[in-house]
Structure formats: structure tokens, C-alpha cells
Motif scaffolding. Structure first.
Motif, short mmCIF file in Angstrom:
data_model
loop_
_atom_site.label_atom_id
_atom_site.label_comp_id
_atom_site.label_asym_id
_atom_site.label_seq_id
_atom_site.Cartn_x
_atom_site.Cartn_y
_atom_site.Cartn_z
N TRP A 7 0.83 -1.20 0.00
CA TRP A 7 0.00 0.00 0.00
C TRP A 7 0.86 1.25 0.00
O TRP A 7 1.96 1.27 0.58
CB TRP A 7 -0.91 0.03 1.24
N LEU A 8 0.36 2.28 -0.64
CA LEU A 8 0.90 3.62 -0.48
C LEU A 8 0.38 4.13 0.85
O LEU A 8 -0.83 4.20 1.06
CB LEU A 8 0.43 4.52 -1.63
N ARG A 9 1.27 4.48 1.77
CA ARG A 9 0.87 4.99 3.07
C ARG A 9 1.67 6.25 3.36
O ARG A 9 2.83 6.19 3.77
CB ARG A 9 1.13 3.96 4.16
N LEU A 10 1.07 7.39 3.11
CA LEU A 10 1.69 8.67 3.40
C LEU A 10 0.85 9.39 4.44
O LEU A 10 -0.21 8.89 4.83
CB LEU A 10 1.80 9.50 2.12
N LEU A 11 1.31 10.55 4.91
CA LEU A 11 0.55 11.24 5.95
C LEU A 11 -0.88 11.51 5.51
O LEU A 11 -1.83 11.33 6.28
CB LEU A 11 1.22 12.56 6.32
N SER A 12 -1.06 11.94 4.26
CA SER A 12 -2.39 12.34 3.79
C SER A 12 -2.87 11.60 2.56
O SER A 12 -3.84 12.04 1.93
CB SER A 12 -2.42 13.85 3.54
N PHE A 13 -2.23 10.49 2.20
CA PHE A 13 -2.65 9.75 1.01
C PHE A 13 -2.48 8.26 1.24
O PHE A 13 -1.50 7.83 1.87
CB PHE A 13 -1.84 10.19 -0.22
N GLN A 14 -3.42 7.47 0.71
CA GLN A 14 -3.34 6.02 0.88
C GLN A 14 -4.09 5.31 -0.24
O GLN A 14 -5.11 5.80 -0.74
CB GLN A 14 -3.93 5.61 2.23
N ALA A 15 -3.58 4.14 -0.62
CA ALA A 15 -4.22 3.30 -1.62
C ALA A 15 -3.38 2.05 -1.83
O ALA A 15 -2.15 2.09 -1.63
CB ALA A 15 -4.38 4.03 -2.96
N PRO A 16 -3.98 0.95 -2.28
CA PRO A 16 -3.17 -0.20 -2.66
C PRO A 16 -2.39 0.13 -3.93
O PRO A 16 -2.91 0.77 -4.83
CB PRO A 16 -4.21 -1.30 -2.91
N ARG A 17 -1.13 -0.30 -3.96
CA ARG A 17 -0.30 -0.02 -5.13
C ARG A 17 -0.67 -0.90 -6.31
O ARG A 17 -0.46 -0.54 -7.48
CB ARG A 17 1.18 -0.18 -4.79
N THR A 18 -1.23 -2.07 -6.04
CA THR A 18 -1.68 -2.97 -7.09
C THR A 18 -3.01 -3.60 -6.67
O THR A 18 -3.28 -3.75 -5.47
CB THR A 18 -0.67 -4.11 -7.36
N VAL A 19 -3.83 -3.94 -7.65
CA VAL A 19 -5.04 -4.72 -7.43
C VAL A 19 -5.04 -5.80 -8.51
O VAL A 19 -5.63 -5.64 -9.58
CB VAL A 19 -6.33 -3.88 -7.51
N SER A 20 -4.32 -6.88 -8.23
CA SER A 20 -4.16 -7.94 -9.22
C SER A 20 -5.30 -8.94 -9.10
O SER A 20 -5.56 -9.47 -8.01
CB SER A 20 -2.82 -8.65 -9.01
N VAL A 21 -5.97 -9.20 -10.23
CA VAL A 21 -7.09 -10.15 -10.24
C VAL A 21 -6.86 -11.20 -11.32
O VAL A 21 -6.10 -11.01 -12.26
CB VAL A 21 -8.43 -9.42 -10.48
N GLU A 22 -7.53 -12.33 -11.13
CA GLU A 22 -7.46 -13.43 -12.09
C GLU A 22 -8.82 -14.10 -12.16
O GLU A 22 -9.69 -13.85 -11.34
CB GLU A 22 -6.39 -14.43 -11.65
N LEU A 23 -8.98 -14.95 -13.17
CA LEU A 23 -10.26 -15.65 -13.32
C LEU A 23 -10.30 -16.87 -12.40
O LEU A 23 -9.28 -17.45 -12.08
CB LEU A 23 -10.44 -16.09 -14.78
#
Length: 363
Positions: free
Chosen positions: A347-363
Motif C-alpha cells: 500500500w501507499l501509506r503517506l501522511l495524507s494519502f493512501q491506496a493499494p499499489r496494485t489490485v491484481s485479479v485473475e479468473l
């Protein structure tokens, strides 16, 4: 985020108190909103100075009388009518990205939805909406993440110098874009700001963070929504988010619980009182915008704090919400029957920003 023993901020979590701080700009100034969390070193400052890097207060950190007029110019590019009229274009871009993701999934067996559907649509939409040329998108995305880390992260000396070089490159690119746009006869944000009386450094300062916030935070919002949806932790089923109303409700849920901008800063302009407590002049305050609302009893409107409140509330709020909902809807409609390939991404974890760096999916 730093723990409470080392956190240099007064942390405010109660939504009503957060809203009050944001709505009292004369008492709680935004002057520290864009100051680097980790002080810039001498070598980093020299890199930026060579690039003539300057960030005079123009919009988000501006607490002078000039703010209202500048904000009005920028708001003219984000009116409800403009955003509403752009929805078909947003949907077309999102649908194309979803189709491309399907092809990657079919050939490679796996696809990263951050890169495939979340990264580029917000950047394309923002540049088009502002009347600016759509180009160098990969560089813009990389520069944006580097600048967020430089100003809201905790890089060591070597990493900070690397980030400063990236910021200097971005600023040089931006200055050229500003000069080109100001000279253009076509309506665009930068020429409108020049007509309002802003100097080139002032336009660059506004553009620097607007070109980041106007697209990267939406990318992050989409990324978190898709990850939580695929994870099955939101109370929304993946297949159901192919519905417009459901995708919108999902986005509002993410905005309230873990938006891409979970905190923001203010500084006490003078000695004052907040919620019955004395606040000394110069106190740095960290406001929790999201993540503390479900227990507040505020109901469905709590997500609105994700975009701030008062005279500095995010001008692109409606656009970001619309974009995120449309991208999620089109992605889900195109990719049925998927599952997470990586349930514990970085995850991106900064003081004021956050999100997963990847969202890998498969069938």
C-alpha cells in the motif's frame, strides 16, 4: 502515519470538530497544508532551486484575500453542468480501459487493475476538462507519486534527493506547459489564470498540486474501491457494482471509511479555543477526514468530509465521485467472475494519502 508518541501534530478525529476547524480559516490557517512533512535537506533544496521550483500560496495553502478570486476562476472549470456534460466521455474512457483489461486478463491470466483501469482515465479526464493537451501520461503518473512522497512521506536522505530530482523534472515540464497554454487562443485553465493576473510562478504553483490532486487521488480512490470490492469486505458484491447506483454507494462508502485523502493539515493562526480546549498559536493540527465517521452517528452525509469543508473544500469533489463510480461500474461490467490474485498488496501509506499499489485479479 507516525504513532502518537512521535506525531508532531494535534490530531482531531471527531467529525464535528474537524468540520469546525475547516470552517474557521481565520483561526486555523491552511499555510502548512503543502509544506513537506520531512524537512527538505540542503542537497534536495539545491536541486529544486536549480529548477526555479517555487510554490507561492495560491489556492490550497492560500489564506489571503486573493484566494476567493482565484478559486472562482478554477471553479469555472468544475461546474456541475460541465461535470455532468462530461459523463459520456468519462464512461467511454472507462469502458475502453475495461476492455483493455479484459484482453490482458485473457492473454496473461492476470491483470493489475490499478494500471489497467484506475491510473489513466482520471488523468485524461482532468487534462481534457482543463483544456490542456493530453500527453506524457506515464511521466505525469510517476511524477505525481514521487511528489506525494516528497511532500507527505518520510523518505531518507538518499530517497529524498531522488524525489527532489523527479519534482524538478515535473516542474520544468509544467512550466513549459503553462507557457504554451497561456499563449494558446483556446480556453484553458492556465490562460484563464493569467488573465486573472497570476504570474507564471503562481500558475505553476497552482498547477503543480492541481495536476496531481486532480487525477492521482481519484486513481487511488478507484484502486481502494476495486480492492475492497474484490476482497469482499465492503458489504457490496462484485457483480452488483455493475449497477450505477451500487457503484456510487460503494464509492461513498470508501470515501467515508478510507478515502485516498484520509487526513489534512491546518495551523493555528493565533491563540484560540476549539471544542472547549485552548489551542496555542502555531499549533500544527492533523484533521482526520475519513475513517472515523461510521461511529459518529452522522449517517450517510459523513463521506462529504473526504473532500474537506468550507472555503477550501475540494473543487473537484463531484468529478472525482462521478469518475470513480463510472470506472468501477464499467470495470465490474467487463470483468465478471474474477478473484483477487494478491490479497495482501503493498500500500501507499503517506501522511495524507493512501491506496493499494496494485489490485491484481485473475479468473
Amino acid at each position: 502515519m507516525n504513532n502518537t508518541r512521535t506525531c508532531p501534530y494535534m490530531v482531531m478525529r471527531e467529525p464535528a470538530v474537524v468540520r469546525e476547524v475547516l470552517q474557521r480559516p481565520e483561526d486555523f490557517s491552511p499555510a502548512n497544508a503543502l509544506i513537506a512533512v520531512t524537512p527538505l535537506s540542503g542537497p534536495s533544496l539545491r536541486v529544486l532551486q536549480r529548477a526555479r521550483f517555487a510554490l507561492p500560496p495560491v489556492l490550497a495553502s492560500n489564506h489571503s484575500d486573493s484566494h476567493a478570486g482565484i478559486r472562482k476562476v478554477v471553479a469555472g472549470f468544475f461546474t456541475p453542468a460541465t461535470v455532468g456534460a462530461f459523463e459520456p466521455r468519462i464512461r467511454g474512457i472507462a469502458r475502453d480501459a475495461a476492455l483493455a483489461a479484459v484482453k490482458i486478463l485473457e492473454t496473461a491470466g492476470q491483470v493489475d487493475l490499478v494500471q489497467a483501469v484506475a491510473a489513466y482515465p482520471p488523468a485524461i479526464v482532468m487534462l481534457e476538462l482543463l483544456g490542456l493537451p493530453v500527453r506524457d501520461l506515464a511521466e505525469l503518473k510517476a511524477w505525481s507519486l514521487d511528489s506525494l512522497e516528497l511532500f507527505w512521506g518520510w523518505p531518507d536522505a538518499g530517497r529524498q534527493l531522488e524525489l527532489a530530482r523527479s519534482a524538478a523534472d515535473f516542474y520544468g515540464w509544467l512550466r513549459e506547459l503553462v507557457l504554451e497554454a497561456v499563449a494558446s487562443p483556446e480556453r484553458n485553465l492556465f490562460s484563464s489564470l493569467a488573465k486573472h493576473g497570476l504570474s507564471t510562478p503562481e500558475i505553476c504553483s497552482l498547477g503543480y498540486f492541481l495536476l496531481i490532486a486532480g487525477q492521482e487521488t481519484t486513481t487511488q480512490l478507484i484502486s481502494t474501491a476495486l480492492f475492497r470490492l474484490a476482497e469482499g469486505s465492503t458489504g457490496f458484491a462484485w457483480r452488483d457494482a455493475a449497477s450505477g447506483p451500487t457503484s456510487r454507494d460503494l464509492i461513498r462508502h470508501i470515501l467515508a471509511t478510507e478515502s485516498s485523502v484520509p487526513t489534512w493539515r491546518r495551523i493555528a493562526a493565533h491563540d484560540t479555543v476549539l471544542d472547549g480546549n485552548q489551542i496555542p498559536a502555531g499549533a500544527e493540527i492533523l484533521l482526520e477526514l475519513t475513517g472515523n465517521h461510521e461511529s459518529s452517528g452522522q449517517g450517510p452525509t459523513a463521506y462529504g468530509l473526504a473532500f474537506g469543508s468550507g472555503i477550501h473544500r475540494c473543487l473537484g469533489a463531484k468529478l472525482a465521485e462521478l469518475e470513480a463510480a463510472v470506472v468501477v461500474q464499467e470495470t465490474v461490467a467487463g470483468l465478471q467472475g474474477i478473484r483477487l490474485a494478491d490479497t495482501k498488496p503493498k500500500w501507499l501509506r503517506l501522511l495524507s494519502f493512501q491506496a493499494p499499489r496494485t489490485v491484481s485479479v485473475e479468473l
